[in-house]
Design a protein around this motif. Structure first.
Motif, PDB file in Angstrom:
ATOM      1  N   LEU A 122      -6.738   1.330   0.116  1.00  0.00           N
ATOM      2  CA  LEU A 122      -6.736   2.519  -0.747  1.00  0.00           C
ATOM      3  C   LEU A 122      -8.157   2.905  -1.151  1.00  0.00           C
ATOM      4  CD1 LEU A 122      -3.693   1.600  -3.032  1.00  0.00           C
ATOM      5  CD2 LEU A 122      -3.722   3.116  -1.047  1.00  0.00           C
ATOM      6  N   TRP A 160      -3.542  10.376  -0.832  1.00  0.00           N
ATOM      7  CA  TRP A 160      -2.433   9.410  -0.958  1.00  0.00           C
ATOM      8  C   TRP A 160      -1.308   9.748   0.018  1.00  0.00           C
ATOM      9  CZ3 TRP A 160      -5.387   6.288  -2.938  1.00  0.00           C
ATOM     10  CH2 TRP A 160      -6.176   6.545  -4.058  1.00  0.00           C
ATOM     11  N   ALA A 198     -10.021   4.571   1.682  1.00  0.00           N
ATOM     12  CA  ALA A 198      -9.606   5.967   1.876  1.00  0.00           C
ATOM     13  C   ALA A 198     -10.341   6.894   0.907  1.00  0.00           C
ATOM     14  CB  ALA A 198      -8.097   6.081   1.683  1.00  0.00           C
ATOM     15  N   CYS A 208       1.036   4.110  -2.957  1.00  0.00           N
ATOM     16  CA  CYS A 208       0.768   5.526  -2.674  1.00  0.00           C
ATOM     17  C   CYS A 208       1.924   6.417  -3.125  1.00  0.00           C
ATOM     18  CB  CYS A 208       0.493   5.726  -1.184  1.00  0.00           C
ATOM     19  SG  CYS A 208      -1.109   5.113  -0.657  1.00  0.00           S
ATOM     20  N   LYS A 212       0.828  -1.205   0.000  1.00  0.00           N
ATOM     21  CA  LYS A 212       0.000   0.000   0.000  1.00  0.00           C
ATOM     22  C   LYS A 212       0.868   1.262   0.000  1.00  0.00           C
ATOM     23  CE  LYS A 212      -2.500   1.104   3.653  1.00  0.00           C
ATOM     24  NZ  LYS A 212      -3.548   1.025   4.701  1.00  0.00           N
ATOM     25  N   ASN A 246      -2.366   8.491   3.270  1.00  0.00           N
ATOM     26  CA  ASN A 246      -2.213   7.038   3.328  1.00  0.00           C
ATOM     27  C   ASN A 246      -0.765   6.620   3.520  1.00  0.00           C
ATOM     28  OD1 ASN A 246      -4.457   4.868   2.824  1.00  0.00           O
ATOM     29  ND2 ASN A 246      -5.151   6.705   1.781  1.00  0.00           N
TER      30      ASN A 246
END
Length: 302
Positions: A262, A211, A265, A60, A56, A214
């Motif tokens: 993702l 992003w 989010a 990002c 992840k 994240n």
């Protein structure tokens, strides 16, 4: 270039649809991976959580790189400004990161002890916990029909856990593990509700890229997940390595879990946690049908 007014709305519904598909696929794949009988050791759930966080974070970074017109210099300046130069804002993400890490590990415990359909229905209690945290933390107002929907959800969860006379021998054999599974799901529901609303509050109070947020969240989750893996599975990791028992199905679970983080989010950014919860519920029917017809691990009763 400014986005057209319909863009956020379109993105909201597309992301909700993708979330339904991802949730259904993840639950069934994770359940299959945890019950699959293999010759070697079974993969470590803590390792899968850490691997998903790594994937992840890398994704990002790539998305931030694209957002900055493929300029490494611009990306580095942005990350330094938003992460390094704003330590207080960054540290706020440590709370949901720790809770999400705990939640992800709890879900592996739950799916190791429950069939996919029972897990899916019970896990929908997170809609109730999310609603309660949204009212208390965000000051949201829920209408009569919304509260009635939540009460119906609780009734459904109660009924799906009701002891069945036809369970017979299977019930005796699995009663202990089912209790462990249900407790793990209930803990995950509370943690999911709080962390989701907390993360929504942070996302909607800032104009920062989802992003970048994240990346901040993922860094904390990775560190906490890695520490948890070494504490609980350190001996196994030292003996057989972090990726012991990994197979194609394990890698699929890791990818799906990373994608889910993702997508969630994006949904939280453009919709809200309650809508996300009900969208996730749409995957119950699909999971139940596949669990009954293909996996043969769920026998529905009256």
């Amino acid at each position: 270039m400014a986005l057209p007014p319909s863009h956020p709305s379109r993105l909201k519904y597309v992301s909700l649809g993708v979330l339904v598909l991802q949730t259904t696929t993840l639950v069934l794949t994770m359940r299959y991976s945890r019950t699959l009988k293999e010759d070697g050791p079974r993969y470590l759930a803590s390792s899968a959580v850490v691997s998903a966080e790594m994937l992840k974070i890398l994704t990002c970074f790539l998305l931030v790189f694209v957002e900055n017109n493929y300029s490494l210099r611009a990306m580095n300046l942005l990350l330094k400004e938003e992460i390094v130069n704003k330590p207080v804002e960054t540290m706020k993400l440590a709370v949901p990161a720790g809770i999400y890490t705990l939640q992800n590990n709890l879900l592996y415990v739950a799916l190791s002890n429950l069939d996919a359909a029972t897990y899916q229905v019970t896990y929908q209690l997170k809609i109730l916990t999310t609603a309660l945290f949204s009212v208390s933390m965000l000051g949201k107002k829920l209408g009569l029909y919304q509260w009635l929907s939540l009460l119906l959800l609780m009734a459904g969860v109660t009924l799906v856990q009701w002891p069945s006379e036809s369970a017979g021998e299977q019930k005796v054999l699995t009663a202990g593990s089912q209790m462990v599974g249900v407790m793990a799901v209930l803990m995950a529901c509370v943690s999911s509700g709080f962390a989701g609303v907390y993360f929504e509050k942070i996302l909607k109070e800032t104009k920062q890229s989802v992003w970048v947020r994240n990346i901040q969240l993922g860094l904390f989750s990775f560190v906490l997940g890695f520490l948890g893996m070494m504490v609980y599975d350190g001996r196994s990791v030292r003996q057989s390595g972090m990726f012991q028992g990994y197979s194609a199905i394990t890698c699929t679970v890791v990818v799906l879990q990373a994608v889910g983080g993702l997508v969630i989010a994006v949904v939280i950014k453009y919709a809200d946690n309650i809508l996300k919860g009900f969208a996730t519920s749409a995957s119950i029917m699909v999971s139940t049908l596949i669990s009954y017809f293909l996996l043969n691990d769920f026998k529905p009763t009256g």
